[in-house]
Write an enzyme that holds these catalytic residues in place. Sequence first.
Site, PDB file in Angstrom:
ATOM      1  N   GLY A  27       8.092  29.252  31.999  1.00 16.71           N
ATOM      2  CA  GLY A  27       7.109  28.477  32.747  1.00 16.71           C
ATOM      3  C   GLY A  27       6.978  27.036  32.283  1.00 16.71           C
ATOM      4  N   ASN A  54       4.460  30.741  19.673  1.00 21.96           N
ATOM      5  CA  ASN A  54       4.998  30.173  20.913  1.00 21.96           C
ATOM      6  C   ASN A  54       5.637  28.798  20.705  1.00 21.96           C
ATOM      7  OD1 ASN A  54       1.977  31.290  22.569  1.00 21.96           O
ATOM      8  ND2 ASN A  54       3.895  32.413  22.300  1.00 21.96           N
ATOM      9  N   CYS A 171       5.685  65.563  19.277  1.00 19.55           N
ATOM     10  CA  CYS A 171       6.011  66.380  18.106  1.00 19.55           C
ATOM     11  C   CYS A 171       7.067  65.697  17.234  1.00 19.55           C
ATOM     12  CB  CYS A 171       6.466  67.771  18.522  1.00 19.55           C
ATOM     13  SG  CYS A 171       7.825  67.798  19.704  1.00 19.55           S
TER      14      CYS A 171
END
Length: 495
Positions: A27, A54, A171
């Site tokens: 972006g 970031n 399990c």
Amino acid sequence: MAASLNEKVRKTVNESKILVVGAGGIGCELLKNLVLTGFTDIEVIDLDTIDVSNLNRQFLFRKEHVGKSKAQVAKESAQKFNPDAKIISYHDSIMSPDYGVDFFQKFKVVMNALDNRAARNHVNRMCLAADIPLIESGTAGYLGQVTVIKKGLTECYECQPKPTQKTFPGCTIRNTPSEPIHCIVWAKHLFKINFIYVYIYHCFLSQLFGEEDPDQDVSPDTEDPELAGEAGQSALQTDAKDDAVGGIKRQSTRMWAMETGYNPKKLFNKLFKDDIKYLLSMETLWKKRRPPTPLDLDHLPTSDINSASESAGIRDQKLWTIQECADVFSNCLPKLKAELSQQGEGGMLVWDKDDESAMDFVTAVANIRAYIFGIQKKTRFDIKSMAGNIIPAIATTNAIIAGLLVMEGLKILTGNIDKCRTVYLNRQPNPRKKLLVPCILDKPNPKCYVCSAKPEVTVILNTQKITVKVLEEKIIKGQLNMVAPDVEIDDGKGR
């Protein structure tokens, strides 16, 4: 870049309203590219805030921006490339009801820069409903791709089934781990969940800091199919007998942990000694497996086979010894306890790969459990990647994909959607010495329940057992990815 476009294209670009969904790795690059190309009417939406992690690839952000809205800071930074650009930012989820079909119909093109499937599914459906072209993108390390989605012309995002995230039987996680990822999942479950009612004297210690989810219990599983009921029934009978004489106190794990003051020694020995001894009593499990080795905090091995002897390198890349893992475990508990106390009564912690204490806790716990079961330990860096389901992001990959997004957008806006392609970015050149491989866009899947002319799907289930709530949450929302479904019961009453 805008100067290289002819006058007609520049005018089209200037007048086109674009929606960018996501202001992260792709972006940020995309917003920068759009304003440099000449787009001046852009809206961007992102729910996230900026984190320190970031900054190595989302170049519109700086250290002083940490903690602020990605969408807002990305808008402010991108406008510096072109002060004439009008950018509107939304610090919000694109899946909010506020962004309906009318919202999407405002735009000429929608460009996705997302990192999760749920949001991609939603934007895909909204663009189909609004009949607006969508350019979808994604990266994974050195790999990336861009494709165009147009109603009735191309495949939509959901035309083909996507691989599901791998899950593991409970399990296996609780009783018989055999891979590092099993230990990492167990460690995350231990961190995340609380208020599971347990027998604290019979090694059913469960989760400590997060929210309730019985499906993520970490205690030994007495209903393991391998036990054929024998060990499980024996354990339950023992529990019942002890409970009858007052030998067992039934309470939540967090309450028990709080009463002990999150005592590192008590927690360590319960998790890694008592629980393991309890597992060893289930002899059926170890007939064809290497049995686990209980550990005591006061008598840890001075050396362990799986540890690297060298001390060089940064902390994240060093393989910790068991003693180091135990020390980290002990040091993390008071920090996490303090964070939890700040939340107030009923508070919880959300596990975050970028939270140092949470990440240290999971690394230490996962490696201790791995050692106990004879499994190779992992570095903090490796565990962060596995625990966060992360493929490390690469800035150059994001930049290439963002450039391709704009190029496909220009084709759409100039009336050349027939020239649009799905473009794959490879890690290595193909036989024709090309890193970028364009492919013809696929036609819609006529059986797609999202974009076909008659969108419907048949679900077969047991109506005598399933509830409407399960139908809504597990099937319609969980499997069919609907956000706010409406279920009508065919009983003649209009419910």
